[in-house]
Design an enzyme around this catalytic site. Structure first.
Site, PDB file in Angstrom:
ATOM      1  N   ASP A  30       1.062  -0.968   0.071  1.00 21.61           N
ATOM      2  CA  ASP A  30      -0.449  -0.038   0.350  1.00 21.61           C
ATOM      3  C   ASP A  30       0.578   1.247  -0.301  1.00 21.61           C
ATOM      4  O   ASP A  30       1.774   1.186   0.698  1.00 21.61           O
ATOM      5  CB  ASP A  30      -0.409  -0.356   1.463  1.00 21.61           C
ATOM      6  CG  ASP A  30      -1.911   1.147   1.169  1.00 21.61           C
ATOM      7  OD1 ASP A  30      -2.811   1.102   0.524  1.00 21.61           O
ATOM      8  OD2 ASP A  30      -2.054   2.179   2.259  1.00 21.61           O
ATOM      9  N   GLU A  82      14.583 -15.308   0.476  1.00 21.60           N
ATOM     10  CA  GLU A  82      14.880 -16.269   1.697  1.00 21.60           C
ATOM     11  C   GLU A  82      13.605 -17.846   1.177  1.00 21.60           C
ATOM     12  O   GLU A  82      14.166 -18.650   1.945  1.00 21.60           O
ATOM     13  CB  GLU A  82      14.637 -16.009   2.547  1.00 21.60           C
ATOM     14  CG  GLU A  82      15.984 -15.033   2.729  1.00 21.60           C
ATOM     15  CD  GLU A  82      15.891 -14.050   4.131  1.00 21.60           C
ATOM     16  OE1 GLU A  82      14.488 -15.079   5.509  1.00 21.60           O
ATOM     17  OE2 GLU A  82      16.328 -12.831   4.637  1.00 21.60           O
TER      18      GLU A  82
HETATM   19  C1  BGC Z   1      -5.651   2.278  -0.779  1.00 19.64           C
HETATM   20  C2  BGC Z   1      -6.840   2.754   0.238  1.00 19.64           C
HETATM   21  C3  BGC Z   1      -5.748   3.550   1.495  1.00 19.64           C
HETATM   22  C4  BGC Z   1      -5.593   4.261   1.513  1.00 19.64           C
HETATM   23  C5  BGC Z   1      -4.263   4.556   3.079  1.00 19.64           C
HETATM   24  C6  BGC Z   1      -4.924   3.252  -0.520  1.00 19.64           C
HETATM   25  O1  BGC Z   1      -3.718   3.304  -1.641  1.00 19.64           O
HETATM   26  O2  BGC Z   1      -5.974   1.510  -1.719  1.00 19.64           O
HETATM   27  O3  BGC Z   1      -7.902   2.222   0.333  1.00 19.64           O
HETATM   28  O4  BGC Z   1      -7.182   4.504   1.966  1.00 19.64           O
HETATM   29  O5  BGC Z   1      -4.045   3.748   0.301  1.00 19.64           O
HETATM   30  O6  BGC Z   1      -4.112   3.610   3.084  1.00 19.64           O
END
Ligand code: BGC
Length: 553
Positions: free
Chosen positions: A206, A248
């Site tokens: 993310d 790993e």
């Molecule tokens: C996720 C979102 C989220 C954000 C903050 C992103 O890009 O896909 O859904 O709100 O990151 O974590």
């Protein structure tokens, strides 16, 4: 080809856990629900699933605010439920990718609570980005950065405290971590190992482009602001380390970056040989409905990934963007375009990511104001993402369409009263449904893929029409124009996104894509094409120059 890692050409289905399937009847999807529907996904023909966050979290950003990275939130089940789900997925031959959220934690995370208690200058505060304010009494934020979700990116600690400010690029309940702190670096490698040891096949990272902020946290101008906290060069050191952690383990474990990069070249930085395996190619999703736009994305993508020795990914939607049916104009036309765009991306070498509901042709929903949940809406940062996160309709004639076991269960977001015909059960037995189409497309892809090369050729043809060729003798044609297109002699029709009779008769109507095979029509000069971009003479009648791209690993 045969020793390619599993992820190179994988079709990965994104499960938005809270809206996929509800096993315990609380109106919210859960891991047991996911497990119960895995046979459906195996039957659909995908290779892998990506699960959005199910970790312990106060759910202020629906799980992207993680309070404990090593535990499952009670809303979604237990670690034992996770293990059972993973075991079933593997038995069915499905790989499992999980979301990891390294840019920030929840403010409920033990580290943030410790930081609040420990006070300014402490080691605990150094794991986050706390700063004094500017102006008289420090009453102004430390810089002018804005949150992605709307409003300032800084929140001040309350009266009666030391009144430092902390940075949050997203909601104020999602404080950003300080990736210049060694403990943060070590902790995330340990979290990766925790889940790798449990057997996950990969991670979706993310906000992968956000971990480092420009040194000194300088003010940004409206243009420069973006460069102050996205795509900083230091972030690549982290992914080189993660590459070594993944290596790993056996089984080609992988990670895919959610990195919103300014261009394809910047995206490709994340997938250099010693970094991550994949990055989402959002350019496909962002392209307008135009053959020229799609062509440009394909050209730029291969031109960027070839030199770093990576393979591309293709993505049309996810839980953060307006669903493609609606983006392409909604209604029947929106649906036909979205099926055609999906079929086209499935024709390409590399890996395709499908968001749940794509297989049902779900449109964006205009969620009533009182039912809105998304922090971006609540903070005034946009139109909100609730409309693409509606629970899936599984069966039955009225909401919640078999989403959970109970008939009268109130789902976390309401399902529209008009979705009966879109449910899985309604579409399953209808050969003309979107679901049946996608199943056929994925089955066709499996059938032909193993024999196809990793190069694409883009012969120039009629305006509004995109032609993609792969050896040996595979052609995908997409008509983005407003008039029917008379097809060349591309061979046998494998599948069309619609109007199969007309396509079989040599006519490709607007908003339609089709695949053809012609087993032995490949010029020999193409067989020797290697890594990199080159131009060769087109072999089909009336063609101009043809671009060739390859992605051999
Ligand atoms: C996720 C979102 C989220 C954000 C903050 C992103 O890009 O896909 O859904 O709100 O990151 O974590």
């Amino acid at each position: 080809m045969t020793d390619a890692p599993w992820w190179r050409d994988a079709v990965c289905y994104q499960v938005y856990v809270r809206s996929f399937a509800d096993a315990d009847g609380d109106g919210l999807g859960d891991l047991a629900g996911v497990r119960s529907r895995l046979p459906y996904l195996a039957g659909l023909g995908v290779d892998a699933v990506w699960l959005t966050p199910f970790y312990r979290s106060p759910q202020r950003d629906h799980g992207y605010d993680v309070a404990d990275h090593r535990d499952v939130d009670g809303l979604f089940g237990t670690l034992a439920d996770f293990d059972a789900m993973l075991g079933t997925a593997h038995e069915l031959g499905l790989r499992v990718i999980i979301d990891i959220v390294p840019n920030h934690t929840s403010d409920d995370h033990a580290w943030f609570q410790e930081a609040l208690a420990a006070g300014p200058g402490s080691a605990a505060r150094d794991r986050y980005l706390f700063r004094n304010g500017r102006g008289r009494g420090g009453s102004l934020p430390p810089n002018n950065w804005r949150s992605v979700f709307g409003g300032p990116a800084w929140t001040r600690l309350p009266e009666g405290s030391d009144r430092e400010w902390y940075l949050h690029l997203f909601d104020s309940t999602q404080p950003d971590l300080n990736w210049r702190n060694g403990e943060v670096v070590g902790e995330f490698e340990s979290i990766l190992r925790f889940w790798l040891d449990r057997g996950v096949d990969g991670f979706r990272i993310d906000v992968a482009h956000g971990l480092f902020k420009a040194a000194g946290l300088p003010d940004g101008t409206s243009r420069g602001l973006v460069t102050a906290f996205w795509n900083q060069p230091e972030v690549h050191h982290v992914y080189r380390r993660w590459h070594r952690v993944l290596a790993e383990y056996d089984g080609d474990r992988m990670a895919i970056a959610e990195a919103w990069a300014p261009d394809a070249e910047a995206m490709a930085q994340y997938i250099r040989r010693d970094e991550l395996q994949q990055a989402f190619n959002f350019r496909w999703l962002e392209a307008a409905w135009s053959a020229a736009a799609f062509r440009r994305v394909i050209e730029e993508t291969f031109a960027a990934v070839d030199p770093v020795g990576a393979s591309p990914t293709w993505v049309l939607s996810n839980h953060d963007v307006v669903r493609e049916v609606t983006r392409y104009g909604g209604g029947r036309q929106g649906l036909e375009r979205s099926k055609a765009a999906t079929l086209t991306m499935l024709a390409m070498p590399g890996s395709a990511y499908l968001y749940q509901g794509t297989e049902l042709g779900l449109p964006q929903v205009d969620v009533p104001e009182e039912a809105r949940q998304d922090p971006t809406w609540l903070r005034g940062g946009g139109t909100g993402r609730d409309g693409c996160r509606i629970p899936l309709p599984w069966s039955g004639s009225e909401p919640p369409y078999g989403f959970g076991p109970g008939a009268g269960v109130k789902t976390w977001l309401p399902l529209p009263a008009s979705w009966a015909e879109l449910s899985v059960a309604a579409q399953e037995t209808d050969p003309a449904s979107t679901l049946s189409f996608l199943r056929r497309a994925l089955a066709s892809r499996r059938r032909v893929l193993a024999g196809l090369g990793q190069q694409v050729r883009l012969p120039r043809g009629s305006p509004g029409v995109l032609v993609i060729e792969r050896e040996p003798g595979f052609t995908c044609v997409l008509n983005c124009g407003s008039r029917s297109h008379r097809l060349g002699a591309y061979g046998d029709l494998l599948i069309a996104s619609a109007h199969e009779d007309q396509v079989a008769g040599g006519v490709l109507p607007p908003d339609t894509a089709a695949w053809f095979t012609r087993p032995s029509a490949v010029p020999a000069n193409l067989l020797s094409a290697r890594l990199g971009r080159r131009t060769v003479n087109a072999h089909e009648k009336g063609g101009g120059p043809t671009d060739v791209f390859s992605t051999d690993l």
